[in-house]
Design an enzyme around this catalytic site. Structure first.
Site, short mmCIF file in Angstrom:
data_model
loop_
_atom_site.label_atom_id
_atom_site.label_comp_id
_atom_site.label_asym_id
_atom_site.label_seq_id
_atom_site.Cartn_x
_atom_site.Cartn_y
_atom_site.Cartn_z
N SER A 136 18.47 76.53 89.44
CA SER A 136 17.84 77.82 89.15
C SER A 136 16.55 77.96 89.95
O SER A 136 15.91 76.97 90.31
CB SER A 136 17.51 77.89 87.66
OG SER A 136 16.64 78.98 87.36
N TYR A 149 13.68 74.56 80.01
CA TYR A 149 14.67 74.95 81.00
C TYR A 149 14.21 74.63 82.41
O TYR A 149 15.00 74.21 83.25
CB TYR A 149 14.93 76.45 80.88
CG TYR A 149 16.05 76.99 81.74
CD1 TYR A 149 17.38 76.66 81.47
CD2 TYR A 149 15.79 77.84 82.79
CE1 TYR A 149 18.41 77.16 82.24
CE2 TYR A 149 16.82 78.36 83.56
CZ TYR A 149 18.13 78.02 83.28
OH TYR A 149 19.14 78.53 84.03
N LYS A 162 16.18 71.86 84.91
CA LYS A 162 16.53 72.32 86.26
C LYS A 162 15.69 71.63 87.33
O LYS A 162 16.18 71.35 88.43
CB LYS A 162 16.41 73.84 86.35
CG LYS A 162 17.43 74.59 85.49
CD LYS A 162 18.86 74.20 85.82
CE LYS A 162 19.86 75.02 85.03
NZ LYS A 162 21.27 74.68 85.34
#
Length: 253
Positions: A136, A149, A162
């Site tokens: 990402s 995340y 990520k």
């Protein structure tokens, strides 16, 4: 440009929706034999109707033992797309153990487990292969409510999912390169999947993000799929350990 994917066997995780589903459809159209992995049987059933001949596998990749049972004897695989992921977005001060564990189980641990299965098979067969990890833009830029995340959340965390996936990609490339297995990551911006449209169609919410993207738009699924297919193909035969943004210039801003 001919990518030479016909006849090769590819495994795609998170195949039921969005980028994963688009990747399965594109690989099937290119003549590849596809193993489609999803935790949702209904998604696999509809995908099988769209792409007759694919091999559907229904398993929750957060369950290590179930994944071993489902994929341990999957057979020869030449190409792997680690697309399955979860985005349980919480402000830093409200991160829960459950969200943290779930995020790392799916976004990182499952990548390691499935990649080991595929890489061991490639090495045993003595053939080259390619692995693409779907990361990402949030892996290298701080975004509000993305602590687990994307970014380094606290000294006690080993890294965010990520960001950790990007470094895992480089480590895998280093160790698997001598076996002629290439490993790269694709790092998209917001992608206009069904979920992406639902979350980002509000102009007020979208504007701050779009203002950081020089091209002034979010990605479509095919933009990401095109990058994935290139990295799977022999056209990228000298590319490994790379982190490839599909972000409209977000990282440059």
């Amino acid at each position: 440009m001919e990518l030479g994917l016909a006849g090769r066997r590819a495994l795609v995780t998170g195949a039921g929706k969005g980028i994963g589903r688009g990747t399965v459809q594109a690989l099937h159209a290119a003549g590849a034999r596809v193993v489609a992995v999803s935790r949702t049987q209904a998604d696999l059933d509809s995908l099988l109707r769209e792409c007759p001949g694919i091999d559907p596998v229904c398993v929750d990749l957060s369950d290590w033992e179930a994944t071993e049972r489902a994929l341990g004897n999957v057979g020869p695989v030449d190409l792997l797309v680690n697309n399955a992921g979860v985005a349980l977005l919480q402000p830093f001060l409200e991160i829960t153990k459950e969200a943290f564990d779930r995020s790392f189980e799916v976004n990182l641990r499952a990548v390691i487990q499935v990649s080991k299965i595929v890489a061991r098979g490639l090495i045993a067969r003595g053939v080259p292969g390619a692995i693409v990890n779907i990361s990402s833009q949030a892996s290298q830029r701080a975004i509000t409510n993305h602590s687990v995340y994307s970014s380094l959340a606290s000294p006690s965390f080993t890294g965010a999912t990520k960001g950790a996936l990007d470094m895992l990609t480089k480590a895998m490339a280093l160790e698997l390169g001598p076996h002629k297995i290439r490993v790269n990551a694709v790092n998209p911006t917001v992608v206009m999947t069904a979920m992406g449209r639902a979350n980002w169609l509000d102009p007020q919410k979208a504007k701050p993000m779009l203002d950081r993207i020089p091209l002034g738009k979010f990605a479509e699924v095919e933009h990401v799929v095109d990058a994935i297919l290139f990295l799977l193909s022999d056209r990228s035969g000298m590319t490994t350990g790379s982190i490839v943004p599909v972000d409209g210039g977000f990282w440059a801003s």
